[in-house]
Design an enzyme around this catalytic site. Sequence first.
Site, PDB file in Angstrom:
ATOM      1  NE  ARG A   1      -4.177  -1.579   0.312  1.00 15.24           N
ATOM      2  CZ  ARG A   1      -5.341  -1.635   0.766  1.00 15.24           C
ATOM      3  NH1 ARG A   1      -5.531  -0.253   1.335  1.00 15.24           N
ATOM      4  NH2 ARG A   1      -6.384  -2.367   0.696  1.00 15.24           N
TER       5      ARG A   1
ATOM      6  NE  ARG B   1      -7.359   5.587   2.561  1.00 15.23           N
ATOM      7  CZ  ARG B   1      -8.279   4.686   2.886  1.00 15.23           C
ATOM      8  NH1 ARG B   1      -9.520   5.236   3.055  1.00 15.23           N
ATOM      9  NH2 ARG B   1      -8.067   3.609   3.452  1.00 15.23           N
TER      10      ARG B   1
ATOM     11  NE  ARG C   1     -10.019   8.058  -2.743  1.00 12.97           N
ATOM     12  CZ  ARG C   1     -11.162   8.429  -2.076  1.00 12.97           C
ATOM     13  NH1 ARG C   1     -11.941   9.621  -2.644  1.00 12.97           N
ATOM     14  NH2 ARG C   1     -11.717   7.873  -1.268  1.00 12.97           N
TER      15      ARG C   1
ATOM     16  CG  ASP D   1      -8.967  -2.652  -4.732  1.00 13.58           C
ATOM     17  OD1 ASP D   1      -8.147  -2.195  -3.849  1.00 13.58           O
ATOM     18  OD2 ASP D   1      -9.793  -3.702  -4.418  1.00 13.58           O
TER      19      ASP D   1
ATOM     20  CE1 TYR E   1     -13.538  -7.147   1.157  1.00 14.14           C
ATOM     21  CE2 TYR E   1     -11.596  -8.690   0.378  1.00 14.14           C
ATOM     22  CZ  TYR E   1     -11.955  -7.838   1.243  1.00 14.14           C
ATOM     23  OH  TYR E   1     -11.055  -7.255   2.082  1.00 14.14           O
TER      24      TYR E   1
HETATM   25  O1  CP3 Z   1      -0.014  -1.580  -2.469  1.00 16.03           O
HETATM   26  C1  CP3 Z   1      -0.212  -0.636  -3.334  1.00 16.03           C
HETATM   27  O2  CP3 Z   1       0.200   0.552  -3.254  1.00 16.03           O
HETATM   28  C2  CP3 Z   1      -1.159  -0.903  -4.529  1.00 16.03           C
HETATM   29  C3  CP3 Z   1      -2.447  -0.637  -4.404  1.00 16.03           C
HETATM   30  C4  CP3 Z   1      -3.406  -1.704  -3.710  1.00 16.03           C
HETATM   31  C5  CP3 Z   1      -4.710  -1.056  -3.390  1.00 16.03           C
HETATM   32  N1  CP3 Z   1      -5.605  -2.093  -2.906  1.00 16.03           N
HETATM   33  C6  CP3 Z   1      -5.244   0.396  -3.525  1.00 16.03           C
HETATM   34  C7  CP3 Z   1      -6.342   0.691  -2.541  1.00 16.03           C
HETATM   35  C8  CP3 Z   1      -3.520  -2.917  -3.304  1.00 16.03           C
HETATM   36  C9  CP3 Z   1      -2.179  -3.886  -3.445  1.00 16.03           C
HETATM   37  C10 CP3 Z   1      -4.513  -3.294  -2.819  1.00 16.03           C
HETATM   38  C11 CP3 Z   1      -5.052  -4.537  -2.710  1.00 16.03           C
HETATM   39  C12 CP3 Z   1      -6.201  -4.735  -1.693  1.00 16.03           C
HETATM   40  N2  CP3 Z   1      -7.531  -4.185  -1.726  1.00 16.03           N
HETATM   41  C13 CP3 Z   1      -6.544  -5.843  -0.723  1.00 16.03           C
HETATM   42  C14 CP3 Z   1      -5.495  -6.864  -0.241  1.00 16.03           C
HETATM   43  C15 CP3 Z   1      -4.666  -5.840   0.353  1.00 16.03           C
HETATM   44  C16 CP3 Z   1      -3.808  -6.770   1.703  1.00 16.03           C
HETATM   45  O3  CP3 Z   1      -2.853  -5.753   2.048  1.00 16.03           O
HETATM   46  O4  CP3 Z   1      -4.064  -7.718   2.122  1.00 16.03           O
HETATM   47  C17 CP3 Z   1      -7.950  -5.767  -0.220  1.00 16.03           C
HETATM   48  C18 CP3 Z   1      -8.467  -6.575   0.559  1.00 16.03           C
HETATM   49  C19 CP3 Z   1      -8.535  -4.692  -1.336  1.00 16.03           C
HETATM   50  C20 CP3 Z   1      -9.909  -4.394  -1.130  1.00 16.03           C
HETATM   51  C21 CP3 Z   1     -10.056  -2.872  -0.555  1.00 16.03           C
HETATM   52  N3  CP3 Z   1     -10.143  -1.872  -1.518  1.00 16.03           N
HETATM   53  C22 CP3 Z   1     -10.414  -2.314   0.601  1.00 16.03           C
HETATM   54  C23 CP3 Z   1     -10.493  -3.248   2.042  1.00 16.03           C
HETATM   55  C24 CP3 Z   1     -10.071  -0.999   0.443  1.00 16.03           C
HETATM   56  C25 CP3 Z   1     -10.086   0.033   1.657  1.00 16.03           C
HETATM   57  C26 CP3 Z   1     -11.506   0.542   1.781  1.00 16.03           C
HETATM   58  C27 CP3 Z   1     -11.273   1.784   2.648  1.00 16.03           C
HETATM   59  O5  CP3 Z   1     -12.084   2.703   2.854  1.00 16.03           O
HETATM   60  O6  CP3 Z   1     -10.328   1.863   3.530  1.00 16.03           O
HETATM   61  C28 CP3 Z   1     -10.056  -0.787  -0.824  1.00 16.03           C
HETATM   62  C29 CP3 Z   1      -9.694   0.605  -1.465  1.00 16.03           C
HETATM   63  C30 CP3 Z   1      -8.225   0.765  -1.855  1.00 16.03           C
HETATM   64  N4  CP3 Z   1      -7.540   0.244  -2.440  1.00 16.03           N
HETATM   65  C31 CP3 Z   1      -7.683   2.094  -1.358  1.00 16.03           C
HETATM   66  C32 CP3 Z   1      -6.276   2.105  -1.885  1.00 16.03           C
HETATM   67  C33 CP3 Z   1      -5.367   3.117  -1.942  1.00 16.03           C
HETATM   68  C34 CP3 Z   1      -8.152   3.372  -0.673  1.00 16.03           C
HETATM   69  C35 CP3 Z   1      -8.956   4.253  -1.457  1.00 16.03           C
HETATM   70  C36 CP3 Z   1      -9.212   5.367  -1.200  1.00 16.03           C
HETATM   71  O7  CP3 Z   1     -10.391   5.609  -0.301  1.00 16.03           O
HETATM   72  O8  CP3 Z   1      -8.492   6.369  -1.644  1.00 16.03           O
END
Ligand code: CP3
Length: 354
Positions: free
Chosen positions: A27, A31, A40, A77, A154
């Site tokens: 990640r 944010r 964003r 994602d 999911y």
């Molecule tokens: O690592 C990186 O920088 C690459 C980007 C990345 C994102 N999601 C960006 C993201 C990666 C590799 C993921 C994977 C992901 N997404 C997982 C596996 C993660 C792990 O560490 O085990 C999961 C379970 C998801 C599903 C998902 N997408 C969730 C639970 C969320 C968060 C929701 C929240 O509001 O907190 C997301 C959204 C997401 N994916 C964000 C980012 C940067 C946040 C989006 C935002 O609000 O800007």
Amino acid sequence: MPELKNDRFLRALERQPVDRTPIWIMRQAGRYLPEYRAVREKAGDFMTLCQTPELACEVTLQPLERFDLDAAILFSDILTIPHAMGLGLHFVKGEGPRFSHPVRDRRAIDALPRPDAETDLGYVMDAVRVIRRELDGRVPLIGFSGSPWTLATYMVEGGSSRDFRRIKGLMYEDPETLHRLLARVADSVTDYLNAQIAAGAQAVQIFDTWGGVLSPATYREFSLAYMQRIVEGLTRESDGRRVPVILFTKNGGQWLEAIADAGPDALGIDWTTDLDDARGRVGERVALQGNLDPNVLYAGPERIRAEVERVLAAFGHGEGHVFNLGHGIHPQIDPDHVRVLVDAVHELSAPYHG
Ligand code: CP3
């Protein structure tokens, strides 16, 4: 394609000698960076950001402008595949991802399409191509996907879950139907990762975020078996170089031997397993990635450096370690602390090599 200027990350995954332990951060684009929040905001919402290759590229590169990282990870994602299958992904403020059309029975599962990675998910492949061009060989680009089990949680629950009651209910009541879903998702993940590799991803990671909520027997049957099927179907060489595969099961420390048997190049390790223990068990067969507790980054520089030294010492001297957090960085972390982490890894790791 330009020559890679920094290939420490790929070399460490192949357990080849390096001068310093490479580091990237799960990640790393996100944010906790004010410049991410600005892009964003401009994009309007998260999915638009993912679906606009130039913006996805911009945020992918942001952490590399700030920190001396050894790899970039595609900004996207894991839920893009179920979205392409028609489940209707959206994000509810404060509650995370939601699907408008979860799949919970045989009929819905059998009706799921197998997305075409180059067309239905073409925005992801375009992002990979744009990022590779803009990286210009600085560091390798990591592609990724969720594991079939994690994606299925999911898809069946309809969003995030605490207890996984719907998917586990299905697993115990009608395992055959869940196997049909997992097989379909595994085929789509294989297509998706191979398309990312063809577009330019130089390593891939499978995020099995929720494998650790299973029992040993159900983990093998419902999560690991499908990751193995994917690993066996992946393109493992591109442009004359190995494309390493990293399997990361959060909370999977008790199953490292079995995960290594599935055939990846490396295992992601969270902070609940010590790297010396992990290395003793599987270090002859795979590289290890991890495993600093992300909460260490709430502490000050002295403590961060001490904890980095502890992780480096736990892995010990020699090859096959990629430094990372044991899970994703939290949105509240101060970016200055991330700089302390990245610089400490490079500085303190030199004595462990050569
Ligand atoms: O690592 C990186 O920088 C690459 C980007 C990345 C994102 N999601 C960006 C993201 C990666 C590799 C993921 C994977 C992901 N997404 C997982 C596996 C993660 C792990 O560490 O085990 C999961 C379970 C998801 C599903 C998902 N997408 C969730 C639970 C969320 C968060 C929701 C929240 O509001 O907190 C997301 C959204 C997401 N994916 C964000 C980012 C940067 C946040 C989006 C935002 O609000 O800007």
